[in-house]
Design a protein around this motif. Structure first.
Motif, PDB file in Angstrom:
ATOM      1  N   LYS B  54       0.836  -1.218   0.000  1.00 41.62           N
ATOM      2  CA  LYS B  54       0.000   0.000   0.000  1.00 41.62           C
ATOM      3  C   LYS B  54       0.864   1.259   0.000  1.00 41.62           C
ATOM      4  O   LYS B  54       0.592   2.206  -0.724  1.00 41.62           O
ATOM      5  CB  LYS B  54      -0.908   0.016   1.238  1.00 41.62           C
ATOM      6  CG  LYS B  54      -2.166  -0.810   1.067  1.00 41.62           C
ATOM      7  CD  LYS B  54      -3.126  -0.514   2.221  1.00 41.62           C
ATOM      8  CE  LYS B  54      -4.444  -1.245   2.042  1.00 41.62           C
ATOM      9  NZ  LYS B  54      -5.323  -1.047   3.214  1.00 41.62           N
ATOM     10  N   ASP B  55       1.906   1.245   0.847  1.00 42.84           N
ATOM     11  CA  ASP B  55       2.801   2.413   0.937  1.00 42.84           C
ATOM     12  C   ASP B  55       3.430   2.711  -0.421  1.00 42.84           C
ATOM     13  O   ASP B  55       3.419   3.846  -0.892  1.00 42.84           O
ATOM     14  CB  ASP B  55       3.942   2.146   1.941  1.00 42.84           C
ATOM     15  CG  ASP B  55       3.490   2.244   3.396  1.00 42.84           C
ATOM     16  OD1 ASP B  55       2.368   2.714   3.644  1.00 42.84           O
ATOM     17  OD2 ASP B  55       4.275   1.838   4.276  1.00 42.84           O
ATOM     18  N   LEU B  56       3.984   1.663  -1.040  1.00 37.71           N
ATOM     19  CA  LEU B  56       4.740   1.887  -2.269  1.00 37.71           C
ATOM     20  C   LEU B  56       3.811   2.211  -3.438  1.00 37.71           C
ATOM     21  O   LEU B  56       4.141   3.038  -4.296  1.00 37.71           O
ATOM     22  CB  LEU B  56       5.630   0.672  -2.578  1.00 37.71           C
ATOM     23  CG  LEU B  56       6.758   0.457  -1.544  1.00 37.71           C
ATOM     24  CD1 LEU B  56       7.590  -0.768  -1.891  1.00 37.71           C
ATOM     25  CD2 LEU B  56       7.669   1.680  -1.462  1.00 37.71           C
ATOM     26  N   GLN B  57       2.643   1.577  -3.452  1.00 38.97           N
ATOM     27  CA  GLN B  57       1.687   1.910  -4.503  1.00 38.97           C
ATOM     28  C   GLN B  57       1.182   3.344  -4.355  1.00 38.97           C
ATOM     29  O   GLN B  57       0.908   4.014  -5.358  1.00 38.97           O
ATOM     30  CB  GLN B  57       0.524   0.904  -4.486  1.00 38.97           C
ATOM     31  CG  GLN B  57       0.923  -0.430  -5.122  1.00 38.97           C
ATOM     32  CD  GLN B  57      -0.080  -1.555  -4.854  1.00 38.97           C
ATOM     33  OE1 GLN B  57      -1.043  -1.362  -4.107  1.00 38.97           O
ATOM     34  NE2 GLN B  57       0.161  -2.722  -5.446  1.00 38.97           N
ATOM     35  N   ALA B  58       1.090   3.814  -3.114  1.00 36.51           N
ATOM     36  CA  ALA B  58       0.595   5.177  -2.877  1.00 36.51           C
ATOM     37  C   ALA B  58       1.505   6.227  -3.516  1.00 36.51           C
ATOM     38  O   ALA B  58       1.030   7.261  -3.972  1.00 36.51           O
ATOM     39  CB  ALA B  58       0.472   5.452  -1.377  1.00 36.51           C
ATOM     40  N   VAL B  59       2.809   5.963  -3.542  1.00 36.67           N
ATOM     41  CA  VAL B  59       3.716   6.933  -4.174  1.00 36.67           C
ATOM     42  C   VAL B  59       3.973   6.591  -5.639  1.00 36.67           C
ATOM     43  O   VAL B  59       4.776   7.236  -6.312  1.00 36.67           O
ATOM     44  CB  VAL B  59       5.071   7.060  -3.420  1.00 36.67           C
ATOM     45  CG1 VAL B  59       4.858   7.696  -2.059  1.00 36.67           C
ATOM     46  CG2 VAL B  59       5.771   5.717  -3.269  1.00 36.67           C
ATOM     47  N   GLY B  60       3.286   5.556  -6.136  1.00 36.28           N
ATOM     48  CA  GLY B  60       3.391   5.221  -7.552  1.00 36.28           C
ATOM     49  C   GLY B  60       4.619   4.400  -7.918  1.00 36.28           C
ATOM     50  O   GLY B  60       5.146   4.509  -9.028  1.00 36.28           O
ATOM     51  N   ALA B  61       5.099   3.561  -7.002  1.00 34.44           N
ATOM     52  CA  ALA B  61       6.278   2.728  -7.280  1.00 34.44           C
ATOM     53  C   ALA B  61       5.949   1.745  -8.412  1.00 34.44           C
ATOM     54  O   ALA B  61       4.929   1.067  -8.374  1.00 34.44           O
ATOM     55  CB  ALA B  61       6.696   1.965  -6.032  1.00 34.44           C
ATOM     56  N   PRO B  62       6.818   1.675  -9.437  1.00 25.25           N
ATOM     57  CA  PRO B  62       6.569   0.769 -10.560  1.00 25.25           C
ATOM     58  C   PRO B  62       6.838  -0.680 -10.154  1.00 25.25           C
ATOM     59  O   PRO B  62       7.773  -0.961  -9.410  1.00 25.25           O
ATOM     60  CB  PRO B  62       7.578   1.225 -11.612  1.00 25.25           C
ATOM     61  CG  PRO B  62       8.684   1.845 -10.838  1.00 25.25           C
ATOM     62  CD  PRO B  62       8.059   2.433  -9.596  1.00 25.25           C
ATOM     63  N   SER B  63       6.005  -1.593 -10.647  1.00 24.56           N
ATOM     64  CA  SER B  63       6.191  -3.007 -10.294  1.00 24.56           C
ATOM     65  C   SER B  63       5.975  -3.882 -11.512  1.00 24.56           C
ATOM     66  O   SER B  63       5.502  -3.441 -12.559  1.00 24.56           O
ATOM     67  CB  SER B  63       5.216  -3.394  -9.186  1.00 24.56           C
ATOM     68  OG  SER B  63       3.892  -3.158  -9.618  1.00 24.56           O
ATOM     69  N   LYS B  64       6.376  -5.139 -11.344  1.00 23.44           N
ATOM     70  CA  LYS B  64       6.247  -6.106 -12.431  1.00 23.44           C
ATOM     71  C   LYS B  64       5.402  -7.242 -11.867  1.00 23.44           C
ATOM     72  O   LYS B  64       5.693  -7.738 -10.763  1.00 23.44           O
ATOM     73  CB  LYS B  64       7.639  -6.614 -12.807  1.00 23.44           C
ATOM     74  CG  LYS B  64       7.711  -7.203 -14.197  1.00 23.44           C
ATOM     75  CD  LYS B  64       9.158  -7.481 -14.568  1.00 23.44           C
ATOM     76  CE  LYS B  64       9.232  -8.529 -15.661  1.00 23.44           C
ATOM     77  NZ  LYS B  64      10.615  -8.785 -16.080  1.00 23.44           N
ATOM     78  N   LEU B  65       4.391  -7.642 -12.571  1.00 27.57           N
ATOM     79  CA  LEU B  65       3.431  -8.630 -12.080  1.00 27.57           C
ATOM     80  C   LEU B  65       4.136  -9.881 -11.541  1.00 27.57           C
ATOM     81  O   LEU B  65       4.951 -10.479 -12.221  1.00 27.57           O
ATOM     82  CB  LEU B  65       2.459  -9.005 -13.196  1.00 27.57           C
ATOM     83  CG  LEU B  65       1.148  -9.660 -12.709  1.00 27.57           C
ATOM     84  CD1 LEU B  65       0.325  -8.707 -11.867  1.00 27.57           C
ATOM     85  CD2 LEU B  65       0.350 -10.173 -13.902  1.00 27.57           C
ATOM     86  N   ARG B  66       3.772 -10.251 -10.328  1.00 26.76           N
ATOM     87  CA  ARG B  66       4.294 -11.444  -9.645  1.00 26.76           C
ATOM     88  C   ARG B  66       5.809 -11.425  -9.415  1.00 26.76           C
ATOM     89  O   ARG B  66       6.379 -12.436  -8.992  1.00 26.76           O
ATOM     90  CB  ARG B  66       3.909 -12.731 -10.402  1.00 26.76           C
ATOM     91  CG  ARG B  66       2.553 -13.263  -9.942  1.00 26.76           C
ATOM     92  CD  ARG B  66       2.233 -14.575 -10.659  1.00 26.76           C
ATOM     93  NE  ARG B  66       1.653 -14.332 -11.967  1.00 26.76           N
ATOM     94  CZ  ARG B  66       0.336 -14.154 -12.174  1.00 26.76           C
ATOM     95  NH1 ARG B  66      -0.518 -14.217 -11.195  1.00 26.76           N
ATOM     96  NH2 ARG B  66      -0.121 -13.923 -13.382  1.00 26.76           N
TER      97      ARG B  66
END
Lengths: 212, 212
Positions: B54-66
């Protein structure tokens, strides 16, 4: 966010505000005031009266209807809640810039904390005293903890040294560690750790400044 | 508890955890890691994976599925969010124990903060440098703030002096004050204050110790 399981729950935010209330109540007491309203406290703290009321009621602060909180009684319940009515003997490990600054801070005695020993490995520091506190070699930790019946460890060592020292402290029976090293410590159940991270405050300031 | 009104709300608790994430991501980056899972981050931080996500998504951290969060990209978004991708010029007022310790802390440059000047009134301190930072007389505050385009004030003066200095800072155009004095400052709208209170951490530790 709350740390009590067996009693009425008191939030960490409330606990963190208690020292601020205590300081104000000490002042009021010094001026001979017997009662204070939550409105007056709100002006002084810049908090909402309802927050103050809830905080003080949570620790059982005595009050008088329509007149506010009783000053002496509120001091007593906050001190008792935090255990600040007795002095806890503490020691500090790591006499660097921050460690020395903490040794020089006179405020701790009002907060139930008496720093009676300091530890470092640096030959220039060991054997001297800093702000009146004797510095011993870290190798002497376990022996002195036991002999002086020390309860609380203040950790101001570099990150790389923190876990090793913590293991020594835990083995010596220490139950509370105030950790200023920028690292998460692993401790067994029953040992409490309070981590301070100065960069969290700076992050908050910077975020506020950017969103201004 | 959140400080953004015009954007997606990000809680203060999330903001306070960002420096910790940043430190871990810097380390991962130094070791050449490109991706990290929230489970691995949970082990390192002792936080729940869902909190981290939640924290990292809140600041828009890019991620790669799974596969987890992208290391370099996450560093970039956190730094940008906090404004730590640029150095802010700061100064410190009050070169006592704590002030001197903060001047000696090397970590600030990683946190977007460069302390370029210090101020005190003590004749023994004025004119000298502490940890490489020049100490000026407090009477020179307004002039130097303007000349050096300083943005952030770090206040480490005694409680009794804090409001007076704050009024001078505000008049000189300072918009952000990091307050280490144990007092609430009154500032006009548009000026942000971050208050640090070391006794809050101690209160938390003592309450944990008592409820253990």
């Amino acid at each position: 966010m709350s740390i009590f399981h067996h009693k009425k729950e008191i939030s960490i935010q409330t606990i963190r505000r208690l020292p601020q209330y205590l300081r104000i109540f000490y002042n009021l007491h010094a001026y001979g005031r017997e009662l204070v309203s939550s409105t007056a406290l709100a002006e002084e703290t810049q908090l909402l009266p309802i927050v103050i009321k809830k905080d003080l009621q949570a620790v059982g602060a005595p009050s008088k209807l329509r007149a506010g909180f009783k000053v002496a009684g509120t001091i007593a319940v906050i001190e008792k809640f935090l255990g600040w009515n007795n002095l806890n003997k503490a020691f500090l490990v790591g006499v660097g810039h921050l460690g020395a600054a903490l040794l020089g801070f006179d405020g701790f005695k009002n907060h139930g904390l008496e720093i009676v020993a300091a530890f470092d490995t640096h030959p220039e520091k060991v054997g001297n005293s800093v702000h009146g506190v004797q510095v011993y070699h870290t190798a002497q930790l376990a022996g002195i903890i036991e002999k002086q019946n020390l309860k609380i460890a203040i950790l101001t060592v570099p990150a790389a040294a923190a876990q090793g020292i913590t293991d020594t402290l835990v083995a010596a029976g220490i139950k509370a560690i105030w950790n200023f090293a920028p690292v998460n410590l692993t401790v067994p159940p029953g040992v409490v750790v309070q981590k301070e991270d100065i960069s969290s405050g700076l992050a908050e300031l910077c975020a506020k400044l950017k969103s201004r």
